[in-house]
Scaffold this active site. Structure first.
Site, PDB file in Angstrom:
ATOM      1  N   MET A   1       0.844  -1.183   0.000  1.00 12.39           N
ATOM      2  CA  MET A   1       0.000   0.000   0.000  1.00 12.39           C
ATOM      3  C   MET A   1       0.879   1.232   0.000  1.00 12.39           C
ATOM      4  SD  MET A   1      -3.027   1.070   2.700  1.00 12.39           S
ATOM      5  CE  MET A   1      -2.119   2.164   3.784  1.00 12.39           C
TER       6      MET A   1
ATOM      7  N   SER B   1       3.453  -6.405   3.290  1.00 17.53           N
ATOM      8  CA  SER B   1       2.159  -5.846   3.654  1.00 17.53           C
ATOM      9  C   SER B   1       1.066  -6.459   2.771  1.00 17.53           C
ATOM     10  CB  SER B   1       2.199  -4.313   3.564  1.00 17.53           C
ATOM     11  OG  SER B   1       1.107  -3.735   4.231  1.00 17.53           O
ATOM     12  N   GLN B   2       0.197  -5.645   2.168  1.00 15.55           N
ATOM     13  CA  GLN B   2      -0.884  -6.228   1.379  1.00 15.55           C
ATOM     14  C   GLN B   2      -0.352  -6.963   0.145  1.00 15.55           C
ATOM     15  OE1 GLN B   2      -3.419  -2.882   0.366  1.00 15.55           O
ATOM     16  NE2 GLN B   2      -2.400  -2.541  -1.594  1.00 15.55           N
TER      17      GLN B   2
ATOM     18  N   ASP C   1       2.526  -3.733  15.474  1.00 15.27           N
ATOM     19  CA  ASP C   1       1.973  -3.333  14.184  1.00 15.27           C
ATOM     20  C   ASP C   1       0.947  -2.220  14.370  1.00 15.27           C
ATOM     21  OD1 ASP C   1       0.670  -3.240  11.595  1.00 15.27           O
ATOM     22  OD2 ASP C   1       1.557  -5.206  11.214  1.00 15.27           O
TER      23      ASP C   1
ATOM     24  N   HIS D   1       4.761  -1.600  11.926  1.00 15.87           N
ATOM     25  CA  HIS D   1       4.501  -2.197  10.620  1.00 15.87           C
ATOM     26  C   HIS D   1       5.602  -1.886   9.618  1.00 15.87           C
ATOM     27  CE1 HIS D   1       1.914  -3.971   7.558  1.00 15.87           C
ATOM     28  NE2 HIS D   1       2.177  -2.942   6.776  1.00 15.87           N
TER      29      HIS D   1
END
Length: 284
Positions: free
Chosen positions: A1, A75-76, A194, A248
């Site tokens: 992201m 991440s994503q 996170d 994160h």
């Protein structure tokens, strides 16, 4: 992201590090847009189902990626890669490593790192109008893995992506299960503090119940019924759970090099030119 495939300060530096750590390795970073700006925007606005289909088609034309490959997603991007494995039968994946990836979904839309990040703030503004509304659910990437623990019925009915790849719809997709259980190793990295993925346990396929209580993977139907092959991986010691200290994506070069060397080194396989595929994802 919020990252691009080839930014020298982020994913570009990861590519350089992997090539340094694993001399001779071929690295491919997935690009979702035709330009740097459109590639970044595709991490906020787009349809994950369409993106995965397009990437699967594109990768089939890359001769260096024929045969066994390894994948590493941030991440994503890790969620994207896992779905790609499930839906793209032409790929032959040995190892999947994901960092802070929302495999179990998110119970709140991620915050933006900066008030000046237009695309991220636009994404949040759209999501605030209703993640299950027609336009948002089809066009806002983060809405497609949003899972409200107090409205599971609406999640199952209206979410266009996560219920399918997590086999939440009641029936096990045997193709998905077979492709995940065929992995030689799945490595799930979560961050101790996170501040973006909520709940943080989602990085390990966990989530929360309607009262906010943490539900770890081992207590889920996904695991007990082995709908995705995770229990099989776990039982055969092919599922590793790793915790990194910090917020994160605060990985640090030393930790990243260690994980790359441990899980992606060609010494783990007879093939001296193991391939590594990277996907767009926020690396700091």
């Amino acid at each position: 992201m919020g990252d691009t495939c080839c930014d020298n300060s982020t994913m570009g530096s990861v590519i350089a590090m992997v090539q340094e750590e694993l001399p001779g390795v071929y690295v491919h970073s997935i690009k979702l847009g035709s330009s740097v700006s459109s590639d970044r925007n595709a991490g906020f606005l787009g349809n994950l189902n369409t993106q995965i289909d397009k990437v699967c088609e594109d990768l089939s034309d890359i001769k260096e990626l024929q045969g066994d490959i390894n994948m590493m997603g941030f991440s994503q991007g890790g969620l994207f890669l896992r779905a790609l494995i499930q839906r793209c039968p032409s790929l032959k994946t040995n190892t999947l490593v994901t960092f802070g990836s929302p495999h179990g979904g998110i119970s709140r839309i991620p915050e933006c790192n900066s008030d000046g990040d237009f695309m991220c703030n636009w994404m949040r503004q759209l999501a605030s109008r209703g993640v299950y509304s027609w336009y948002v659910r089809d066009h806002v990437v983060q809405a497609q893995y949003f899972k409200d623990p107090e409205r599971i019925d609406q999640y199952l009915k209206y979410n266009i992506f996560l219920p399918d790849i997590n086999s939440d719809l009641g029936e096990t997709n045997e193709d998905y299960r077979n492709r995940i259980s065929a992995l030689e190793k799945m490595v799930l990295v979560r961050f101790s503090n996170d501040n973006l993925i909520s709940p943080a346990s989602s990085s390990w396929f966990g989530f929360v119940d309607a009262d906010g209580n943490d539900v770890p993977l081992h207590n889920t139907t996904l695991y007990s019924e082995d709908r995705l092959g995770l229990r099989e991986l776990d039982a055969s010691q092919r599922l590793d759970f790793v915790t990194l200290d910090g917020k994160h994506m605060n990985i640090g070069e030393t930790a990243l090099r260690s994980i790359v060397s441990k899980y992606l080194s060609p010494e783990q396989k007879a093939d001296s030119r193991q391939k590594v595929m990277l996907v767009q994802g926020k690396y700091q």
